[in-house]
Design an enzyme around this catalytic site. Structure first.
Site, PDB file in Angstrom:
ATOM      1  CG  PHE A  48      -1.933  -1.101   1.251  1.00 44.79           C
ATOM      2  CD1 PHE A  48      -3.094  -1.065   0.493  1.00 44.79           C
ATOM      3  CD2 PHE A  48      -1.687  -2.224   2.038  1.00 44.79           C
ATOM      4  CE1 PHE A  48      -3.996  -2.108   0.528  1.00 44.79           C
ATOM      5  CE2 PHE A  48      -2.579  -3.269   2.075  1.00 44.79           C
ATOM      6  CZ  PHE A  48      -3.734  -3.220   1.318  1.00 44.79           C
ATOM      7  CG  HIS A  49       4.638   1.427   0.167  1.00 40.87           C
ATOM      8  ND1 HIS A  49       4.496   0.349   1.003  1.00 40.87           N
ATOM      9  CD2 HIS A  49       5.751   1.191  -0.564  1.00 40.87           C
ATOM     10  CE1 HIS A  49       5.476  -0.505   0.798  1.00 40.87           C
ATOM     11  NE2 HIS A  49       6.254  -0.023  -0.153  1.00 40.87           N
ATOM     12  CB  SER A  50       4.298   4.765  -4.766  1.00 39.91           C
ATOM     13  OG  SER A  50       5.263   5.110  -5.732  1.00 39.91           O
TER      14      SER A  50
END
Ligand code: T46
Length: 137
Positions: A48-50
């Site tokens: 759930f991230h970049s």
């Protein structure tokens, strides 16, 4: 989309198999950090991230796991189920890891040391930054 599949060479004989991984050869960056994820319970979803700058290669060296990679325009689900297969994820790609098998070990090669400031964990913020990043000439 800043992603790519890598197939590592494999040396197999009657004693088993060996997969060598070398930077600049099959991995397109200098490897500064290695970590692995295992023991993920059924139904758990991670990521759930970049990342702003980080490049990584994900290799499921045991078992299997699915990776969702996403930009504001497209998304793909990739099954990693062989120790020869690597998934390159470049900067500014949202990722989620899910459907870990009980025996899954997800090995990650990273282009930089651990830096909290390189993470974008808010999807709305990511979308705005990705639009600028991918629009650049
Ligand atoms: C990514 C995906 C594929 C450290 O202390 N050092 C490290 O090098 C890393 C990667 C993590 N941590 C700490 C930070 C957290 O307290 O380990 C804990 C779990 O990290 P996180 O919640 O970021 O784990 P994932 O599975 O969501 O993401 C990880 C990587 O952080 C990330 O870069 O792309 O795997």
């Amino acid at each position: 989309m800043n992603i790519g599949l890598i197939e590592f060479p494999q040396h197999t004989d009657e004693y088993g198999s060996l997969v060598p991984i070398e930077e600049s050869d099959t991995v397109p960056f200098d490897i500064k950090r290695v970590y692995y994820i295992y023991g993920v319970e059924n139904g758990m979803r991670r990521g759930f991230h970049s990342h702003v700058n980080l490049e990584q290669v994900l290799i499921c060296v045991s078992g299997h796991v699915k990776i969702l990679v996403k930009t504001p325009w497209e998304e793909k689900e990739i099954l990693l189920n062989h120790p020869r297969s690597g998934l390159y994820i470049g900067p500014m790609v949202w990722r989620e890891m899910f459907d870990f098998s009980e025996d899954a070990v997800l090995l990650v090669l990273a282009s930089d040391h651990y830096r909290v400031e390189d993470y974008i964990r808010d999807y709305n913020k990511y979308e705005k930054m990705a639009q600028q990043y991918f629009a650049k000439p």
